[in-house]
Design a protein around this motif. Structure first.
Motif, short mmCIF file in Angstrom:
data_model
loop_
_atom_site.label_atom_id
_atom_site.label_comp_id
_atom_site.label_asym_id
_atom_site.label_seq_id
_atom_site.Cartn_x
_atom_site.Cartn_y
_atom_site.Cartn_z
N CYS A 1 5.22 -80.48 24.34
CA CYS A 1 6.27 -80.69 24.97
C CYS A 1 6.70 -80.19 25.86
N ALA B 1 8.21 -89.32 15.08
CA ALA B 1 9.60 -90.01 15.77
C ALA B 1 8.70 -91.43 14.97
N GLU C 1 8.97 -85.55 20.31
CA GLU C 1 10.31 -86.26 20.91
C GLU C 1 10.12 -86.33 22.30
N ILE D 1 11.60 -90.14 22.96
CA ILE D 1 13.42 -89.96 22.79
C ILE D 1 14.77 -90.51 23.84
N MET E 1 14.27 -89.14 15.31
CA MET E 1 12.88 -88.71 14.63
C MET E 1 13.38 -88.05 13.10
#
Length: 190
Positions: free
Chosen positions: A20, A80, A121, A124, A134
């Motif tokens: 991430c 997600a 994430e 997004i 999420m």
């Protein structure tokens, strides 16, 4: 000071493999390398949370400490979800997913393979229509141990990296052949 690859591998195995970047590094392996070399602290991984920090502290023989909230907050596992009626098929989320957990094709609806999603994430932000949200991870996702989830995510990430390297090599080879053909055409015209 350079640490042995074995220590880096051990540290990397304790990280959640979400890739991430919340830790300020370009993925879990670079963060592991930075911990091993003393550049980064053990408390920069929000997805790993307190449990991950304790595991790193135990491995390295240092005191545990709280998560440094400058890097984010630990959250419950999530995945997600694409609101399919709003998806325009731009493929930007597919390109952003570090574990290939999103499937679909250009100009067609996409969907997330929830059992493979790490909750990073990263999909997004690139979505131009904000159709990705999420949601709590499904119960069957929480049955796996943290180590199993991490190992699965690492396998998928490594496979994606290998695929991308292969695609880049093939693209370079096609460009080389195209350039060579163009040079041959130009030489033939002379």
């Amino acid at each position: 000071m350079s640490e042995s690859p074995t220590l880096i591998d051990q540290i990397n195995a304790l990280l959640p493999q979400t890739q991430c970047g919340q830790c300020s590094f370009q993925g879990c392996r670079p963060y592991a390398e930075s911990i091993a070399s003393g550049v980064a602290d053990i408390n920069q991984c929000p997805p790993g949370g307190d449990e991950g920090i304790r595991d790193l502290a135990d491995l390295l023989g240092v005191p545990s400490k709280p998560l440094n909230t400058e890097f984010g907050l630990h959250k419950p596992p999530s995945v997600a979800f694409i609101i399919e009626k709003d998806c325009i098929g731009c493929v930007k989320c597919i390109a952003a997913c570090p574990v290939d957990a999103i499937v679909g094709a250009a100009k067609l609806m996409h969907t997330v393979i929830a059992s493979e999603c790490t909750g990073c994430e990263l999909c997004i932000a690139p979505c131009p229509v904000d159709c990705i949200v999420m949601q709590p991870a499904p119960p069957n996702n929480s049955e796996k141990t943290r180590a199993q989830k991490s190992a699965q995510a690492k396998r998928r990430y490594d496979a994606r990296c290998s695929r991308k390297e292969q695609e880049d090599a093939e693209k370079a080879e096609r460009a080389k052949k195209k350039k060579l053909a163009l040079l041959k055409m130009q030489a033939a015209k002379k």
